[in-house]
Enzyme design. Structure first.
Site, PDB file in Angstrom:
ATOM      1  N   CYS A 111     -19.046  28.454   5.979  1.00 15.75           N
ATOM      2  CA  CYS A 111     -19.761  29.811   6.195  1.00 15.75           C
ATOM      3  C   CYS A 111     -21.160  29.574   6.481  1.00 15.75           C
ATOM      4  CB  CYS A 111     -19.626  30.587   4.743  1.00 15.75           C
ATOM      5  SG  CYS A 111     -17.953  30.933   4.496  1.00 15.75           S
ATOM      6  N   HIS A 253     -25.361  35.511   3.304  1.00 17.58           N
ATOM      7  CA  HIS A 253     -23.934  35.288   3.723  1.00 17.58           C
ATOM      8  C   HIS A 253     -23.270  36.598   3.238  1.00 17.58           C
ATOM      9  CE1 HIS A 253     -20.157  33.966   4.749  1.00 17.58           C
ATOM     10  NE2 HIS A 253     -19.741  33.580   3.545  1.00 17.58           N
ATOM     11  N   ASN A 283     -15.495  38.708   4.198  1.00 14.67           N
ATOM     12  CA  ASN A 283     -16.272  37.576   4.759  1.00 14.67           C
ATOM     13  C   ASN A 283     -15.659  36.987   5.925  1.00 14.67           C
ATOM     14  OD1 ASN A 283     -17.049  34.876   4.642  1.00 14.67           O
ATOM     15  ND2 ASN A 283     -16.416  34.504   2.566  1.00 14.67           N
TER      16      ASN A 283
END
Ligand code: COA
Length: 326
Positions: A111, A253, A283
């Protein structure tokens, strides 16, 4: 040395899967997912592969920068869900853009891939001031999600975010002022996609096991994510003598609204400076802050003159922060 983001773009697949759709697949509820994560829906690829999403986002970023594919000298694809183990996805994105010749490589920092790639692009432009580096963060996480595991399948989505990075200010001229990128492999086992790697090879004909898909200790990931992103952001602000009042916007994030809000609170940021779009995308791993940046540029969230702090956290663990000057 400052480098500049000259254009940004995003792409998400058309198909949307809502929490109610997931109620049909696993024992979960819209209420549980929204309360624990903030997520309401995610885009899921149907027939499109990672390089398709990446190429679409790249086209948008090049158009935003006022450039064409022929101008690109380097392609970096940040992904942990590549089209294939080999060839890499960056070559396939370049090919889909009609490009031959650029240096093309994948970068896997899970990520944190987008900000790791921005820093790599910055280094490349320092080595070659004429470089036009296409950063593409693209994921088809749905290909590695275990759709029978309610603890993980509700969290992820597919998408791509892209940026064009150059040594000279042009187009949007967003300065990449500084980056702090970090990792700690001791946490490797807490968030994995193991199956098919050299540590977990498959024999011909062997069915894939649970380890082929994302496996995660959600509670532990949550704690370390909040701690690591808060800490690196504090150090970044200190390094530049900045307070939270000096920030126009804060982009963490987009994994979970509770994580984003917890980091914002620990940094004493007012809620209106804390960016969130995880509700609509879930996500999207490496693509998450790339999508956020492109969306915020398009709707005027990141107005010129503002400082924006990006921070990410992902498998590895990898994490970091990037300070941008709009
Ligand atoms: N629907 C309903 N119940 C669910 C569920 C779902 N989708 N997923 C898990 N549960 C259950 C669990 O089985 C558990 O039940 P039990 O108590 O009977 O065992 C219960 O809900 C609580 O689980 P817990 O793990 O304590 O929930 P949580 O509050 O920690 O939230 C996460 C779970 C995954 C949302 C949270 O830990 C998280 O967001 N972690 C970070 C994940 C992340 O962002 N990863 C990527 C980082 S890059």
């Amino acid at each position: 040395m400052t480098a500049y983001i000259c254009g940004v773009g995003l792409y998400t697949p058309e198909h949307i899967v809502t929490n109610h759709d997931l109620e049909e697949r696993v024992e979960t509820s819209d209420e549980w997912i929204v309360t624990r994560t903030g997520i309401r829906q995610r885009h899921i690829a149907q027939g499109e592969v990672t390089s398709d999403l990446g190429a679409q986002a790249a086209r948008a970023a090049l158009a935003d920068a006022g450039l064409t594919a022929a101008d690109v000298t380097h392609v970096i694809c940040a992904t942990c869900t590549p089209d294939s183990y080999c060839p890499n996805t960056a070559t396939q994105i370049a090919h889909k853009l009609g490009l031959t010749g650029p240096m093309a490589m994948d970068l896997n920092a899970a990520c944190s891939g987008y900000i790791y790639s921005l820093q790599t692009a910055r280094a490349l432009t320092a080595l070659d001031p004429e470089a036009v580096v296409l950063v593409v963060a693209a994921e088809v996480l749905s290909s590695r999600v275990n759709w029978t595991d309610r603890a993980t399948c509700v969290l992820f989505g597919d998408g791509a975010g892209a940026a064009v990075v150059r040594a000279q200010a042009s187009g949007r001229a967003i300065g990449i002022v500084d980056a702090m990128l970090e990792s700690d492999g001791r946490y490797g086992e807490l968030l994995t996609i193991l199956g098919g790697g050299s540590a977990r090879p498959y024999a011909p004909g062997e069915p894939v096991g649970d380890d082929f898909f994302i496996q995660m200790n959600g509670r532990e990931v949550f704690k370390v994510a909040v701690r690591s992103m808060t800490d690196v952001c504090r150090r970044m602000l200190e390094r530049h003598g900045l307070g939270v009042d000096d920030l126009g916007m804060f982009v963490a994030h987009q994994a979970n609204l509770r994580i984003i809000e917890a980091v914002g609170k620990k940094l004493d940021l007012p809620a209106e400076k804390v960016f969130a779009n995880v509700q609509r995308y879930g996500n999207t791993s490496a693509a998450s802050v790339g999508i956020a940046l492109a969306e915020g540029c398009a709707d005027g969230t990141f107005a010129p003159g503002r400082r924006v702090l990006l921070t990410t956290f992902g498998a590895g663990f990898t994490w970091g922060a990037v300070l941008l000057q709009f």
